[in-house]
Design a protein around this motif. Structure first.
Motif, PDB file in Angstrom:
ATOM      1  N   HIS A 157       0.795  -1.230   0.000  1.00 37.85           N
ATOM      2  CA  HIS A 157       0.000   0.000   0.000  1.00 37.85           C
ATOM      3  C   HIS A 157       0.825   1.277   0.000  1.00 37.85           C
ATOM      4  CE1 HIS A 157      -3.519  -2.511   1.197  1.00 37.85           C
ATOM      5  NE2 HIS A 157      -3.982  -1.763   0.231  1.00 37.85           N
ATOM      6  N   GLN A 158       0.298   2.264  -0.717  1.00 38.08           N
ATOM      7  CA  GLN A 158       0.795   3.636  -0.633  1.00 38.08           C
ATOM      8  C   GLN A 158      -0.426   4.521  -0.489  1.00 38.08           C
ATOM      9  OE1 GLN A 158       3.372   4.995  -3.686  1.00 38.08           O
ATOM     10  NE2 GLN A 158       5.119   3.850  -2.891  1.00 38.08           N
ATOM     11  N   ASP A 159      -0.220   5.780  -0.087  1.00 38.93           N
ATOM     12  CA  ASP A 159      -1.412   6.607   0.139  1.00 38.93           C
ATOM     13  C   ASP A 159      -1.559   7.730  -0.890  1.00 38.93           C
ATOM     14  OD1 ASP A 159       0.618   8.213   0.884  1.00 38.93           O
ATOM     15  OD2 ASP A 159       0.064   8.370   3.004  1.00 38.93           O
ATOM     16  N   LEU A 160      -0.979   7.519  -2.078  1.00 38.62           N
ATOM     17  CA  LEU A 160      -1.017   8.579  -3.097  1.00 38.62           C
ATOM     18  C   LEU A 160      -2.441   8.991  -3.485  1.00 38.62           C
ATOM     19  CD1 LEU A 160       1.796   7.301  -5.480  1.00 38.62           C
ATOM     20  CD2 LEU A 160       1.812   9.412  -4.149  1.00 38.62           C
ATOM     21  N   LEU A 161      -3.377   8.049  -3.404  1.00 38.60           N
ATOM     22  CA  LEU A 161      -4.758   8.362  -3.802  1.00 38.60           C
ATOM     23  C   LEU A 161      -5.701   8.422  -2.595  1.00 38.60           C
ATOM     24  CD1 LEU A 161      -5.247   6.280  -7.099  1.00 38.60           C
ATOM     25  CD2 LEU A 161      -4.518   8.647  -6.850  1.00 38.60           C
ATOM     26  N   ASN A 162      -5.148   8.626  -1.424  1.00 36.80           N
ATOM     27  CA  ASN A 162      -6.001   8.747  -0.235  1.00 36.80           C
ATOM     28  C   ASN A 162      -7.027   9.846  -0.424  1.00 36.80           C
ATOM     29  OD1 ASN A 162      -5.476   6.851   1.592  1.00 36.80           O
ATOM     30  ND2 ASN A 162      -4.246   8.110   2.985  1.00 36.80           N
ATOM     31  N   GLY A 163      -8.285   9.539  -0.127  1.00 32.21           N
ATOM     32  CA  GLY A 163      -9.327  10.550  -0.252  1.00 32.21           C
ATOM     33  C   GLY A 163      -9.881  10.674  -1.667  1.00 32.21           C
ATOM     34  N   ARG A 164      -9.278   9.960  -2.623  1.00 32.52           N
ATOM     35  CA  ARG A 164      -9.769  10.037  -4.014  1.00 32.52           C
ATOM     36  C   ARG A 164     -10.739   8.893  -4.285  1.00 32.52           C
ATOM     37  NH1 ARG A 164      -7.166  14.194  -7.233  1.00 32.52           N
ATOM     38  NH2 ARG A 164      -5.247  14.728  -6.162  1.00 32.52           N
ATOM     39  N   THR A 165     -11.636   9.112  -5.238  1.00 29.90           N
ATOM     40  CA  THR A 165     -12.622   8.086  -5.587  1.00 29.90           C
ATOM     41  C   THR A 165     -12.445   7.666  -7.046  1.00 29.90           C
ATOM     42  OG1 THR A 165     -14.197   9.042  -4.040  1.00 29.90           O
ATOM     43  CG2 THR A 165     -15.101   7.556  -5.699  1.00 29.90           C
ATOM     44  N   LEU A 166     -12.411   6.362  -7.249  1.00 32.29           N
ATOM     45  CA  LEU A 166     -12.277   5.813  -8.603  1.00 32.29           C
ATOM     46  C   LEU A 166     -13.543   5.013  -8.918  1.00 32.29           C
ATOM     47  CD1 LEU A 166      -9.201   3.858  -9.938  1.00 32.29           C
ATOM     48  CD2 LEU A 166     -11.465   2.945 -10.241  1.00 32.29           C
ATOM     49  N   ILE A 167     -14.128   5.264 -10.079  1.00 30.26           N
ATOM     50  CA  ILE A 167     -15.287   4.462 -10.501  1.00 30.26           C
ATOM     51  C   ILE A 167     -14.911   3.668 -11.755  1.00 30.26           C
ATOM     52  CG2 ILE A 167     -17.688   4.486 -11.289  1.00 30.26           C
ATOM     53  CD1 ILE A 167     -18.166   6.981  -9.674  1.00 30.26           C
ATOM     54  N   ASN A 168     -15.128   2.366 -11.700  1.00 25.16           N
ATOM     55  CA  ASN A 168     -14.962   1.486 -12.859  1.00 25.16           C
ATOM     56  C   ASN A 168     -16.308   1.350 -13.550  1.00 25.16           C
ATOM     57  OD1 ASN A 168     -12.307   0.539 -13.161  1.00 25.16           O
ATOM     58  ND2 ASN A 168     -12.552  -0.982 -11.528  1.00 25.16           N
ATOM     59  N   LEU A 169     -16.372   1.749 -14.809  1.00 16.97           N
ATOM     60  CA  LEU A 169     -17.641   1.705 -15.553  1.00 16.97           C
ATOM     61  C   LEU A 169     -17.412   0.869 -16.812  1.00 16.97           C
ATOM     62  CD1 LEU A 169     -20.534   2.896 -15.789  1.00 16.97           C
ATOM     63  CD2 LEU A 169     -19.526   4.927 -16.819  1.00 16.97           C
ATOM     64  N   PHE A 170     -17.691  -0.419 -16.699  1.00 16.37           N
ATOM     65  CA  PHE A 170     -17.388  -1.349 -17.802  1.00 16.37           C
ATOM     66  C   PHE A 170     -18.669  -1.818 -18.477  1.00 16.37           C
ATOM     67  CE2 PHE A 170     -12.805  -2.607 -17.745  1.00 16.37           C
ATOM     68  CZ  PHE A 170     -12.399  -1.657 -16.831  1.00 16.37           C
ATOM     69  N   PHE A 171     -18.869  -1.379 -19.716  1.00 17.09           N
ATOM     70  CA  PHE A 171     -20.043  -1.785 -20.487  1.00 17.09           C
ATOM     71  C   PHE A 171     -19.763  -3.051 -21.290  1.00 17.09           C
ATOM     72  CE2 PHE A 171     -20.560   2.696 -19.746  1.00 17.09           C
ATOM     73  CZ  PHE A 171     -21.914   2.864 -19.534  1.00 17.09           C
ATOM     74  N   GLU A 172     -18.518  -3.509 -21.288  1.00 12.44           N
ATOM     75  CA  GLU A 172     -18.160  -4.764 -21.962  1.00 12.44           C
ATOM     76  C   GLU A 172     -17.472  -5.656 -20.940  1.00 12.44           C
ATOM     77  OE1 GLU A 172     -15.538  -3.935 -25.285  1.00 12.44           O
ATOM     78  OE2 GLU A 172     -17.218  -4.083 -26.656  1.00 12.44           O
ATOM     79  N   PRO A 173     -17.525  -6.976 -21.126  1.00 10.92           N
ATOM     80  CA  PRO A 173     -16.898  -7.873 -20.153  1.00 10.92           C
ATOM     81  C   PRO A 173     -15.396  -7.613 -20.010  1.00 10.92           C
ATOM     82  CG  PRO A 173     -18.166  -9.112 -21.783  1.00 10.92           C
ATOM     83  CD  PRO A 173     -18.129  -7.695 -22.251  1.00 10.92           C
ATOM     84  N   SER A 174     -14.893  -7.920 -18.842  1.00  6.93           N
ATOM     85  CA  SER A 174     -13.460  -7.748 -18.578  1.00  6.93           C
ATOM     86  C   SER A 174     -13.069  -8.592 -17.382  1.00  6.93           C
ATOM     87  CB  SER A 174     -13.170  -6.281 -18.270  1.00  6.93           C
ATOM     88  OG  SER A 174     -11.844  -6.138 -17.816  1.00  6.93           O
ATOM     89  N   THR A 175     -11.908  -9.197 -17.441  1.00 13.03           N
ATOM     90  CA  THR A 175     -11.363  -9.890 -16.274  1.00 13.03           C
ATOM     91  C   THR A 175     -10.147  -9.119 -15.797  1.00 13.03           C
ATOM     92  OG1 THR A 175     -12.057 -11.986 -17.216  1.00 13.03           O
ATOM     93  CG2 THR A 175     -10.482 -12.098 -15.411  1.00 13.03           C
ATOM     94  N   ARG A 176      -9.100  -9.125 -16.629  1.00 10.83           N
ATOM     95  CA  ARG A 176      -7.826  -8.504 -16.253  1.00 10.83           C
ATOM     96  C   ARG A 176      -7.936  -7.001 -16.043  1.00 10.83           C
ATOM     97  NH1 ARG A 176      -6.832 -13.074 -18.996  1.00 10.83           N
ATOM     98  NH2 ARG A 176      -8.621 -12.329 -20.121  1.00 10.83           N
ATOM     99  N   THR A 177      -8.533  -6.306 -16.999  1.00 10.13           N
ATOM    100  CA  THR A 177      -8.475  -4.837 -16.947  1.00 10.13           C
ATOM    101  C   THR A 177      -9.243  -4.297 -15.742  1.00 10.13           C
ATOM    102  OG1 THR A 177      -8.331  -4.853 -19.351  1.00 10.13           O
ATOM    103  CG2 THR A 177      -8.797  -2.746 -18.311  1.00 10.13           C
ATOM    104  N   GLN A 178     -10.479  -4.764 -15.570  1.00 10.13           N
ATOM    105  CA  GLN A 178     -11.275  -4.227 -14.455  1.00 10.13           C
ATOM    106  C   GLN A 178     -10.635  -4.571 -13.105  1.00 10.13           C
ATOM    107  OE1 GLN A 178     -15.518  -4.625 -14.594  1.00 10.13           O
ATOM    108  NE2 GLN A 178     -15.727  -4.363 -12.395  1.00 10.13           N
TER     109      GLN A 178
END
Ligand code: ASP
Length: 315
Positions: free
Chosen positions: A45-66
């Protein structure tokens, strides 16, 4: 926000390899290399993105990328949400833009998008306030795949310049091929494309690559063979007579690989159609296959992209 032309990649978005310069690519590779080392430690772990929000929005199937974007965000301390498309309002007919504008109102910092339409990520980037990362838009681009492939290659060859790389298979439907062609030629590699004419865009020879229809010729003297999946879901009609015949002419097996340079390495972005574009004997041979290393590089490279984009945005 206007694009910065500094030596380091700072965004504002990651929509494609087109538009990046050599130094920006190198800055991402250097940064990802450090994350590879971090990911091999017990404490990741590192805290570079502490407090940030990431949303994954996948309209096509994915295993590795998502899953790698999810892990990348979490390892850097972000709050991560995976939108479940099947159970969201998208299944009720909400448009791409309406969905994005709704999510934007929740004030994410990073939005990772995969969609079947070319240009979808670029379109969204005009409608939202956060950084948009293209995780694959139709047959257009898949920039983080090309970056992770470059990271994997750099770990083995040190420098990409002068490498002879054959990209073989379903080029016409492949966003992976497009992003890789742009990145590899930018970094000075010599790219060859090999596919039956039905799986090659007519404009391919204008891309600064050599074009082959005979795999045995294409592989002679190559350092790397990058195999692409036959993307049946993007074909309106059959582009190949049969999987069996395709494997005979374009499937990578030991006999064809032996025509490449001694010690040549093999890549595949996954998911693989074993026995169609690649023989299991090659895919599973740790002496030649970089496929698992590509997956490892994927997490590190996505960490580098997320961290760079987050830093590039004003607090
Ligand atoms: N996973 C890659 C992509 O989403 C390659 C593939 O699907 O064949 O483009």
């Amino acid at each position: 926000m206007s694009k910065s032309y500094s030596d380091t990649f700072t965004g504002p978005h990651m929509l494609g390899i087109a538009g990046l310069n050599r130094l920006e690519v190198i800055s991402l590779l250097d940064r990802a290399e450090q994350f590879v080392a971090l990911n091999r430690q017990r404490k990741k772990h590192q805290d570079l993105l502490n407090g940030r929000t990431l949303i994954n929005l996948f309209f096509e199937p994915s295993t590795r990328t998502q899953s790698s974007f999810e892990l990348a965000g979490k390892r850097l301390g972000a709050d991560v949400i995976n939108m479940a498309i099947q159970t969201s309002s998208i299944a009720k007919g909400e448009t791409l833009i309406d969905t994005a504008v709704t999510l934007n109102a929740m004030r994410p910092d990073l939005l990772v998008v995969r969609h079947s339409a070319s240009g979808a990520a670029a379109l969204l980037s005009q409608k939202v306030d956060c950084a948009v990362i293209n995780a694959g838009d139709g047959a257009h681009e898949h920039p983080t795949q090309a970056l992770l492939d470059a990271l994997t290659l750099r770990a083995h060859f040190g420098d990409l310049s002068g490498l002879k790389i054959a990209i073989c298979g379903d080029v016409v439907h492949s966003r992976v091929a497009r992003s890789n062609i742009i990145l590899l030629t930018l970094m000075g590699a010599q790219v060859r494309l090999c596919a039956p004419p039905t799986l090659l865009p007519t404009k391919a020879s204008a891309w600064g690559v050599e074009v082959f229809h005979d795999m045995k010729q294409a592989l002679v003297g190559c350092d790397v063979v990058m195999v692409l999946r036959l993307q049946k879901e993007r074909m309106n009609s059959a582009c190949v007579p049969s999987s069996r015949e395709y494997f005979h002419y374009f499937g990578l097996d030991r006999e064809k690989l032996n025509l490449a340079k001694k010690g040549a390495l093999v890549m595949h972005p996954g998911p693989m159609n074993r026995g169609v574009e690649i023989d299991s004997e090659i895919a599973d041979d740790p002496n030649v296959s970089l496929i698992n290393e590509q997956v490892e590089s994927g997490v590190a490279m996505r960490m580098a992209v997320l961290a760079s984009l987050a830093e590039g945005r004003h607090e």
